[in-house]
Design a protein around this motif. Structure first.
Motif, PDB file in Angstrom:
ATOM      1  N   ARG A 670       0.830  -1.222   0.000  1.00 43.02           N
ATOM      2  CA  ARG A 670       0.000   0.000   0.000  1.00 43.02           C
ATOM      3  C   ARG A 670       0.861   1.268   0.000  1.00 43.02           C
ATOM      4  O   ARG A 670       0.593   2.211  -0.737  1.00 43.02           O
ATOM      5  CB  ARG A 670      -0.899  -0.035   1.240  1.00 43.02           C
ATOM      6  CG  ARG A 670      -1.717   1.215   1.484  1.00 43.02           C
ATOM      7  CD  ARG A 670      -2.938   1.280   0.595  1.00 43.02           C
ATOM      8  NE  ARG A 670      -3.698   2.490   0.853  1.00 43.02           N
ATOM      9  CZ  ARG A 670      -3.446   3.670   0.288  1.00 43.02           C
ATOM     10  NH1 ARG A 670      -2.445   3.798  -0.560  1.00 43.02           N
ATOM     11  NH2 ARG A 670      -4.194   4.717   0.556  1.00 43.02           N
ATOM     12  N   GLU A 673       2.483   1.943  -3.404  1.00 44.15           N
ATOM     13  CA  GLU A 673       1.473   2.455  -4.336  1.00 44.15           C
ATOM     14  C   GLU A 673       1.170   3.924  -4.055  1.00 44.15           C
ATOM     15  O   GLU A 673       1.012   4.739  -4.960  1.00 44.15           O
ATOM     16  CB  GLU A 673       0.176   1.634  -4.214  1.00 44.15           C
ATOM     17  CG  GLU A 673       0.238   0.288  -4.907  1.00 44.15           C
ATOM     18  CD  GLU A 673      -1.145  -0.355  -4.985  1.00 44.15           C
ATOM     19  OE1 GLU A 673      -2.003  -0.020  -4.134  1.00 44.15           O
ATOM     20  OE2 GLU A 673      -1.361  -1.173  -5.885  1.00 44.15           O
ATOM     21  N   ARG A 674       1.054   4.235  -2.767  1.00 43.96           N
ATOM     22  CA  ARG A 674       0.760   5.621  -2.397  1.00 43.96           C
ATOM     23  C   ARG A 674       1.865   6.558  -2.870  1.00 43.96           C
ATOM     24  O   ARG A 674       1.606   7.595  -3.488  1.00 43.96           O
ATOM     25  CB  ARG A 674       0.579   5.746  -0.877  1.00 43.96           C
ATOM     26  CG  ARG A 674       0.137   7.137  -0.435  1.00 43.96           C
ATOM     27  CD  ARG A 674       0.204   7.282   1.061  1.00 43.96           C
ATOM     28  NE  ARG A 674       1.575   7.258   1.557  1.00 43.96           N
ATOM     29  CZ  ARG A 674       2.418   8.303   1.452  1.00 43.96           C
ATOM     30  NH1 ARG A 674       2.055   9.418   0.867  1.00 43.96           N
ATOM     31  NH2 ARG A 674       3.637   8.205   1.948  1.00 43.96           N
ATOM     32  N   ASN A 677       2.190   7.017  -6.812  1.00 42.84           N
ATOM     33  CA  ASN A 677       1.127   7.886  -7.342  1.00 42.84           C
ATOM     34  C   ASN A 677       1.335   9.339  -6.939  1.00 42.84           C
ATOM     35  O   ASN A 677       1.138  10.255  -7.744  1.00 42.84           O
ATOM     36  CB  ASN A 677      -0.248   7.390  -6.870  1.00 42.84           C
ATOM     37  CG  ASN A 677      -0.752   6.231  -7.700  1.00 42.84           C
ATOM     38  OD1 ASN A 677      -1.316   6.433  -8.776  1.00 42.84           O
ATOM     39  ND2 ASN A 677      -0.530   5.006  -7.225  1.00 42.84           N
ATOM     40  N   ASP A 759      -3.467   7.823  -9.596  1.00 40.53           N
ATOM     41  CA  ASP A 759      -4.773   7.528  -9.000  1.00 40.53           C
ATOM     42  C   ASP A 759      -4.856   8.268  -7.667  1.00 40.53           C
ATOM     43  O   ASP A 759      -4.157   7.934  -6.705  1.00 40.53           O
ATOM     44  CB  ASP A 759      -4.907   6.014  -8.803  1.00 40.53           C
ATOM     45  CG  ASP A 759      -6.291   5.604  -8.310  1.00 40.53           C
ATOM     46  OD1 ASP A 759      -7.020   6.466  -7.796  1.00 40.53           O
ATOM     47  OD2 ASP A 759      -6.620   4.403  -8.425  1.00 40.53           O
ATOM     48  N   LYS A 762      -5.425   6.276  -4.425  1.00 40.40           N
ATOM     49  CA  LYS A 762      -4.306   5.526  -3.854  1.00 40.40           C
ATOM     50  C   LYS A 762      -3.290   6.423  -3.147  1.00 40.40           C
ATOM     51  O   LYS A 762      -2.333   5.925  -2.556  1.00 40.40           O
ATOM     52  CB  LYS A 762      -3.605   4.724  -4.944  1.00 40.40           C
ATOM     53  CG  LYS A 762      -4.447   3.578  -5.476  1.00 40.40           C
ATOM     54  CD  LYS A 762      -3.714   2.771  -6.523  1.00 40.40           C
ATOM     55  CE  LYS A 762      -4.575   1.584  -6.976  1.00 40.40           C
ATOM     56  NZ  LYS A 762      -3.893   0.790  -8.030  1.00 40.40           N
TER      57      LYS A 762
END
Length: 828
Positions: A670, A673-674, A677, A759, A762
């Motif tokens: 997670r 991904e954060r 992005n 995104d 995210k």
């Protein structure tokens, strides 16, 4: 993983880009891509080559243009050479080499250094202002100005540099000194070509509002144009004929006609006094000595001299003028605070309402008459504001604004606009410049050369050193100067063989154009560089113009940028281009100083050569470091240690390619991904805003996050790392291509790939950190889910050690203040 061989991969990919036309821009707009024209102020190629400060702007436009291309724009990013002019000629004289040969050699050197950095210029569009195929159109444009009455001959005194031995425009001066060599200029009457740029002064001012330029650059242009609304008023000179004065009146320009009744003396410049003497005024020896003294003082002043600190000096001419408002006779003084090149060279002096006049009147015991009363109580003898008329006859009680118009009308004056901007002194008495498309007949009448005679080619000569006579070295090349031909039906010169019975003898113009000529329209030629029929196809120009983003030095605000805007407006008025402004957005570049904090210069021995930096650290490291040094528009000093740090950062990026999960089911944590992005979003926005340093800082944060995952024995997904390589690719162009094609096995360039999207969902953190304050004092932090309600925040805080230590069960909170996602303040 093996260490990168910078020179090997740089050479490999630069050859690949050239062979595959990766940087070539198409004029085909059928693909529906929006256009984006980004431009550097093209360089003058000096003999020393580039130092590390020069490419800063070029790297920035390269980074920006690469992102735009990946975002789906049809990008035009060209480069050329501003190679005519005094610097090139001086270099050639110093090194005893023909300017043509020197320029060719210098251009080759510059181009090698630029290409070494992997910059994405479309070299198919390369231009050079010294190429006859290029300056043919500079001559053609001058011809259009001549025919329109904008370009004309003048015999007025001009700025003359005795060292460079050439005339100079006001824009070429630093105070009273030649901007090039620092020599004090003289005023010298000289036959000269002048372009009436002042005809465009109002439009140059008004249209600044259309432009997305930095405010300080707009302000510099406004101040240089220097529009003043005021009154022109004539003062009759008493006994003008008796004093052998050519004129019987003095014309002044004032923005404060409302104070005319308070004029108790007049002041003139030393240059106007010299004109009087030349025309027959029998000035005393004392006056003549005073004129010489203040002339010497004015010429010695530097550009940064503060005129407010000038000690006022003057001398009575013993000639009087009549104040047209009240008929009073007032003395005329020669004063050192009246500048030789300002206005008419004469002022009406109103000591009660002007600080300089007040100082002068006090020193020489001249009358001070108050004629403006402040609307608020004022006991000072000097008042420079507006108010109500007093001691002004029929105008008493009238406000200043109305009185200015009414008093001007009463004395027969007129309301006019004046400009600090002067007409453009356009000729240079030098060899290395564009020849004028002008010939003269035996009566010295001028004619333009017919189009079929363009370009008028600069001849190759052995001796091109300037003369002391005020003539160009070309004047001595009789075979070139003397031409034979006739004047056709359009009134233009066409050449003929000497033996033709229609042939008459004419003489070419021997002055050359200033360096600013070729640089005033070059951005248009990039659009259509091979066109022999016209300087740019108008339909093609409509598709590419105006320049969307222009990047260069702030020092050009009052020279190149004014000249180019004027030139473009003229072409627009004549219907040759589609838009009335050439550059939509402008960004200035902060200097890169040497490590010692001084400007890089051979004189100081502190120049850093980019060849050495690239050899040691690689081109990508230099590119990335220069963008990381600090805010783009600020000056910053070079630091080799920091350069090494950026190099290590790029090596870490390459090393991480051994930690990629290539499997289709690869999925990142997670936090990874954060961060990726968040990084895609920030890097894109920061490049758009020219905040390259913070974009790179975010890339470093992202790399740290990846490395933290690897330390946990985890891999980074191919998808995530591809996105990362895409957004670092505008900075590290070679390394990213190496990874893209050799690691990811793509068959086309990364610089043709799509910019990644992000995104927003995210990007939200699982937890945020908030501050705890007890009665306004910071006491610690705690973690909580984003956007938690006040009650939830308080519940979490009550479980913290901070709460238990400072409040516990003994104290009752009086008030609780929660600032969402930031802090909680518990008042006890």
């Amino acid at each position: 993983m093996s260490k990168l061989n910078y020179s090997e991969i740089e050479k490999k990919w630069q050859e690949y880009w050239k062979e595959n036309g990766v940087n070539t821009t198409s004029n085909d707009f059928e693909n529906g891509k929006p256009k984006f024209y980004i431009l550097d102020m093209f360089p003058y190629p000096s003999g020393e080559g580039l130092h590390v400060g020069h490419p800063k702007g070029y790297i920035a436009t390269d980074v920006y243009s690469r992102m735009k291309k990946m975002q789906g724009f049809n990008v035009l990013h060209p480069m050329g050479w501003d190679a005519f002019g005094l610097p090139a000629e001086q270099f050639a004289i110093k090194n005893k080499i023909n300017p043509n040969i020197a320029t060719e050699k210098n251009v080759k050197r510059y181009k090698e250094q630029i290409e070494m950095l992997g910059l994405n210029y479309d070299w198919n569009r390369e231009i050079n202002t010294t190429d006859p195929k290029y300056y043919k159109w500079t001559q053609w444009m001058f011809k259009q100005m001549y025919k329109a009455g904008l370009a004309h001959e003048s015999f007025e005194p001009i700025n003359w540099c005795p060292s460079c031995k050439t005339g100079l425009a006001n824009e070429d001066l630093d105070g009273n000194a030649c901007e090039r060599c620092g020599t004090q200029v003289e005023k010298k009457p000289l036959r000269q070509w002048v372009i009436k740029i002042t005809d465009y002064a109002d439009r140059l001012l008004e249209d600044l509002d259309k432009l997305n330029w930095e405010p300080h650059i707009k302000e510099l242009q406004k101040n240089w144009i220097g529009k003043s609304e005021g009154s022109e008023i004539d003062f009759e000179i008493v006994d003008a004929e008796k004093n052998n004065l050519k004129e019987n009146k003095l014309r002044i320009f004032t923005t404060r006609a409302d104070t005319l009744f308070g004029c108790t003396f007049m002041a003139i410049s030393y240059s106007l006094a010299k004109e009087w003497i030349e025309n027959g005024w029998q000035a005393s020896e004392e006056i003549q000595n005073f004129i010489s003294e203040i002339e010497k003082e004015e010429k010695a002043r530097t550009a940064d001299f503060d005129m407010t600190k000038l000690e006022k000096k003057g001398i009575d001419t013993e000639i009087k003028a009549i104040n047209p408002a009240n008929g009073a006779e007032v003395p005329i003084y020669i004063a050192n605070y009246i500048l030789s090149d300002y206005g008419t060279g004469a002022i009406m002096a109103v000591p009660a309402h002007d600080e300089r006049d007040y100082e002068f009147a006090k020193k020489y015991n001249l009358e001070i008459i108050e004629v403006i009363k402040s609307k608020e109580e004022n006991t000072e003898e000097l008042y420079i504001g507006e108010g109500v008329e007093i001691n002004s006859g029929e105008f008493d009680g009238m406000n200043s604004e109305e009185a200015r118009i009414k008093i001007t009308e009463k004395v027969g004056g007129k309301i006019v606009s004046k400009y600090k901007l002067k007409d453009w002194v356009f000729a240079r008495q030098r060899y290395w410049g564009e020849p004028f498309p002008i010939v003269f007949d035996e009566n010295k009448k001028s004619y333009v050369v017919a189009d079929k005679g363009l370009p008028v080619v600069l001849p190759n000569v052995e001796n091109y050193e300037p003369t002391d006579t005020g003539e160009s070295p070309l004047a001595n090349i009789h075979d070139w100067v003397e031409v034979y031909g006739f004047i056709n039906e359009e009134g233009e010169f066409e050449s003929l063989d000497k033996s033709d019975e229609r042939a008459k003898k004419f003489f070419r113009e021997t002055n050359t154009m200033p360096q600013w000529a070729g640089s005033s329209w070059y951005y248009l030629r990039y659009i259509d560089p091979k066109n022999d029929e016209i300087f740019v196809n108008k339909d093609l120009e409509k598709k590419w113009s105006p320049v969307d983003f222009y990047v260069g030095g702030a020092e050009h605000a009052t020279r190149h940028l004014i000249y180019a805007r004027f030139w473009h407006k003229f072409l627009f008025d004549k219907g040759f281009v589609n838009y009335d402004e050439p550059f939509s957005k402008l960004q200035t570049v902060g200097l890169i100083m040497a490590e010692d904090g001084k400007k890089m210069s051979k004189r100081y021995g502190n120049v850093v050569n980019p060849d050495d930096v690239v050899k040691e650290f690689g081109a990508d490291a230099m590119r990335t470091y220069e963008m990381f040094m600090g805010p783009f528009d600020k000056s910053v000093s070079w630091n080799t240690n920091s350069m090494a740090g950026v190099s290590r950062f790029l090596e870490r990026v390459y090393s991480l390619t051994s930690k990629i999960d290539f499997s289709e089911e690869a999925k990142d944590d997670r936090e990874v991904e954060r961060v990726i992005n968040e990084t895609i979003k920030k890097v894109g926005e920061d490049i758009e805003d020219f905040k390259f340093n913070t974009a790179i800082a975010q890339l470093m944060i992202c790399l740290n996050t990846f490395e933290d995952e690897v330390k946990k024995d985890k891999l980074i997904s191919r998808k995530t790392f591809e996105s990362f390589i895409k957004i670092i690719s505008p900075f590290a162009v070679h390394i990213s291509e190496e990874i893209w094609q050799n690691i990811f096995d793509y068959k086309t360039s990364i610089h043709l790939a799509d910019w990644p999207s992000y995104d927003e969902a995210k990007m939200k953190k699982d937890e945020i950190e908030m501050s705890i304050q007890i009665s306004g004092k910071f006491r610690g932090t705690f973690s909580i889910k984003p956007d938690s309600g006040d009650e939830e925040v308080l519940e979490v805080v009550k479980s913290t050690k901070v709460y238990k230590k400072y409040i516990g069960d003994n104290l009752e909170p009086k008030k609780i203040i929660v600032v969402k996602n930031r802090l909680i303040n518990i008042v006890v």
